[in-house]
Design a protein around this motif. Structure first.
Motif, PDB file in Angstrom:
ATOM      1  N   LEU A  23     -73.798   1.570  12.284  1.00  0.00           N
ATOM      2  CA  LEU A  23     -72.761   1.425  13.292  1.00  0.00           C
ATOM      3  C   LEU A  23     -72.031   2.747  13.522  1.00  0.00           C
ATOM      4  CD1 LEU A  23     -71.124  -0.591  15.072  1.00  0.00           C
ATOM      5  CD2 LEU A  23     -69.671  -0.951  13.084  1.00  0.00           C
ATOM      6  N   ARG A  24     -71.644   3.409  12.449  1.00  0.00           N
ATOM      7  CA  ARG A  24     -70.924   4.682  12.577  1.00  0.00           C
ATOM      8  C   ARG A  24     -71.840   5.766  13.142  1.00  0.00           C
ATOM      9  NH1 ARG A  24     -66.409   6.906  14.048  1.00  0.00           N
ATOM     10  NH2 ARG A  24     -66.082   8.922  13.058  1.00  0.00           N
ATOM     11  N   ARG A  25     -73.092   5.776  12.686  1.00  0.00           N
ATOM     12  CA  ARG A  25     -74.038   6.786  13.187  1.00  0.00           C
ATOM     13  C   ARG A  25     -74.231   6.635  14.687  1.00  0.00           C
ATOM     14  NH1 ARG A  25     -79.151   6.641  14.529  1.00  0.00           N
ATOM     15  NH2 ARG A  25     -79.622   4.624  13.577  1.00  0.00           N
ATOM     16  N   LEU A  26     -74.384   5.396  15.142  1.00  0.00           N
ATOM     17  CA  LEU A  26     -74.559   5.154  16.574  1.00  0.00           C
ATOM     18  C   LEU A  26     -73.299   5.512  17.357  1.00  0.00           C
ATOM     19  CD1 LEU A  26     -76.550   1.807  16.469  1.00  0.00           C
ATOM     20  CD2 LEU A  26     -77.421   4.061  17.142  1.00  0.00           C
ATOM     21  N   ALA A  27     -72.132   5.215  16.784  1.00  0.00           N
ATOM     22  CA  ALA A  27     -70.878   5.553  17.457  1.00  0.00           C
ATOM     23  C   ALA A  27     -70.752   7.063  17.635  1.00  0.00           C
ATOM     24  CB  ALA A  27     -69.691   5.007  16.670  1.00  0.00           C
ATOM     25  N   LEU A  28     -71.279   7.812  16.684  1.00  0.00           N
ATOM     26  CA  LEU A  28     -71.248   9.280  16.767  1.00  0.00           C
ATOM     27  C   LEU A  28     -72.396   9.828  17.603  1.00  0.00           C
ATOM     28  CD1 LEU A  28     -70.424  10.073  13.023  1.00  0.00           C
ATOM     29  CD2 LEU A  28     -68.877  10.324  14.987  1.00  0.00           C
ATOM     30  N   ASP A  29     -73.319   8.943  17.996  1.00  0.00           N
ATOM     31  CA  ASP A  29     -74.530   9.326  18.730  1.00  0.00           C
ATOM     32  C   ASP A  29     -75.377  10.306  17.922  1.00  0.00           C
ATOM     33  OD1 ASP A  29     -76.301   9.121  20.885  1.00  0.00           O
ATOM     34  OD2 ASP A  29     -75.473  10.902  21.850  1.00  0.00           O
ATOM     35  N   TRP A  30     -75.487  10.016  16.635  1.00  0.00           N
ATOM     36  CA  TRP A  30     -76.304  10.831  15.739  1.00  0.00           C
ATOM     37  C   TRP A  30     -77.661  10.168  15.558  1.00  0.00           C
ATOM     38  CZ3 TRP A  30     -73.228  12.598  10.805  1.00  0.00           C
ATOM     39  CH2 TRP A  30     -72.198  13.467  11.182  1.00  0.00           C
ATOM     40  N   SER A  31     -78.676  10.987  15.423  1.00  0.00           N
ATOM     41  CA  SER A  31     -79.988  10.470  15.056  1.00  0.00           C
ATOM     42  C   SER A  31     -80.006  10.236  13.545  1.00  0.00           C
ATOM     43  CB  SER A  31     -81.069  11.479  15.432  1.00  0.00           C
ATOM     44  OG  SER A  31     -80.939  12.647  14.629  1.00  0.00           O
ATOM     45  N   GLN A  32     -81.011   9.496  13.104  1.00  0.00           N
ATOM     46  CA  GLN A  32     -81.167   9.318  11.657  1.00  0.00           C
ATOM     47  C   GLN A  32     -81.466  10.658  10.996  1.00  0.00           C
ATOM     48  OE1 GLN A  32     -84.163   6.211  11.698  1.00  0.00           O
ATOM     49  NE2 GLN A  32     -82.612   4.642  11.302  1.00  0.00           N
ATOM     50  N   THR A  33     -82.152  11.529  11.703  1.00  0.00           N
ATOM     51  CA  THR A  33     -82.454  12.855  11.161  1.00  0.00           C
ATOM     52  C   THR A  33     -81.175  13.654  10.945  1.00  0.00           C
ATOM     53  OG1 THR A  33     -84.609  12.867  12.242  1.00  0.00           O
ATOM     54  CG2 THR A  33     -83.705  15.014  11.606  1.00  0.00           C
ATOM     55  N   LYS A  34     -80.268  13.618  11.931  1.00  0.00           N
ATOM     56  CA  LYS A  34     -79.012  14.370  11.805  1.00  0.00           C
ATOM     57  C   LYS A  34     -78.191  13.863  10.627  1.00  0.00           C
ATOM     58  CE  LYS A  34     -74.932  15.980  14.206  1.00  0.00           C
ATOM     59  NZ  LYS A  34     -74.296  16.228  15.495  1.00  0.00           N
ATOM     60  N   LEU A  35     -78.103  12.543  10.484  1.00  0.00           N
ATOM     61  CA  LEU A  35     -77.368  11.994   9.346  1.00  0.00           C
ATOM     62  C   LEU A  35     -78.052  12.377   8.041  1.00  0.00           C
ATOM     63  CD1 LEU A  35     -75.183  10.353   7.989  1.00  0.00           C
ATOM     64  CD2 LEU A  35     -76.519   8.274   8.474  1.00  0.00           C
ATOM     65  N   GLY A  36     -79.379  12.272   8.017  1.00  0.00           N
ATOM     66  CA  GLY A  36     -80.119  12.652   6.807  1.00  0.00           C
ATOM     67  C   GLY A  36     -79.849  14.086   6.401  1.00  0.00           C
ATOM     68  N   GLU A  37     -79.838  14.986   7.373  1.00  0.00           N
ATOM     69  CA  GLU A  37     -79.544  16.396   7.068  1.00  0.00           C
ATOM     70  C   GLU A  37     -78.135  16.563   6.515  1.00  0.00           C
ATOM     71  OE1 GLU A  37     -80.380  18.316  10.808  1.00  0.00           O
ATOM     72  OE2 GLU A  37     -82.554  18.275  10.465  1.00  0.00           O
ATOM     73  N   ALA A  38     -77.194  15.790   7.060  1.00  0.00           N
ATOM     74  CA  ALA A  38     -75.806  15.886   6.614  1.00  0.00           C
ATOM     75  C   ALA A  38     -75.614  15.407   5.180  1.00  0.00           C
ATOM     76  CB  ALA A  38     -74.895  15.104   7.552  1.00  0.00           C
ATOM     77  N   ILE A  39     -76.472  14.472   4.744  1.00  0.00           N
ATOM     78  CA  ILE A  39     -76.316  13.920   3.386  1.00  0.00           C
ATOM     79  C   ILE A  39     -77.496  14.261   2.479  1.00  0.00           C
ATOM     80  CG2 ILE A  39     -74.744  12.112   4.174  1.00  0.00           C
ATOM     81  CD1 ILE A  39     -77.058  10.092   3.936  1.00  0.00           C
ATOM     82  N   ASP A  40     -78.328  15.183   2.939  1.00  0.00           N
ATOM     83  CA  ASP A  40     -79.450  15.694   2.137  1.00  0.00           C
ATOM     84  C   ASP A  40     -80.493  14.644   1.759  1.00  0.00           C
ATOM     85  OD1 ASP A  40     -78.469  18.344   2.133  1.00  0.00           O
ATOM     86  OD2 ASP A  40     -77.127  17.870   0.460  1.00  0.00           O
TER      87      ASP A  40
END
Length: 136
Positions: A23-40
């Motif tokens: 939900l938060r990732r979609l609200a930020l319009d982030w891809s799963q890749t972008k979130l993955g990079e942010a959290i390693d």
């Protein structure tokens, strides 16, 4: 283990936390890749977190909260109560509805535009309009 009847089945809290991450990732319009990079982690790992298939460790959840600009408690808001044995409560249904809404291009666009409105009265009028349209 509470909330897990089978080792192959995700626990209710794991599914809830995963939904809140999505939900938060979609609200930020982030891809799963972008979130993955942010959290390693890889995007595949993000997929597993979001489905509740893999549990998110405390330090990783803290990193995700920091990256996405929310408190860690955000991921547990509306979580199923332990005594419900995994049944979804009203807040969990609300999260699922929000996920469905934000899974559409229109939902993301509408959400972004709505968040830019500073006039609370105007926001209430828009909500009333959408509700009226939904009832027709």
């Amino acid at each position: 283990m509470q909330g897990r009847t089978n080792k192959k089945e995700p626990g209710a809290i794991d599914v809830h936390v995963g939904n809140r991450i999505r939900l938060r990732r979609l609200a930020l319009d982030w891809s799963q890749t972008k979130l993955g990079e942010a959290i390693d982690v890889t995007f595949q790992q993000v997929q597993k977190y979001e489905k509740g298939l893999n549990r998110v460790g405390a330090s990783r959840l803290q990193r995700a909260a920091e990256a996405m600009g929310v408190p860690v408690a955000y991921f547990f808001e509306g979580a199923p109560a332990p005594h419900t044995d995994g049944e979804l409560n009203e807040a969990a249904f609300s999260s699922e509805e929000m996920l469905q809404f934000l899974s559409t291009e229109e939902g993301v666009s509408l959400n972004r535009a709505f968040l830019t409105l500073r006039d609370a009265r105007l926001r209430r009028k828009i909500v009333a309009l959408v509700k009226a349209l939904a009832n027709t």
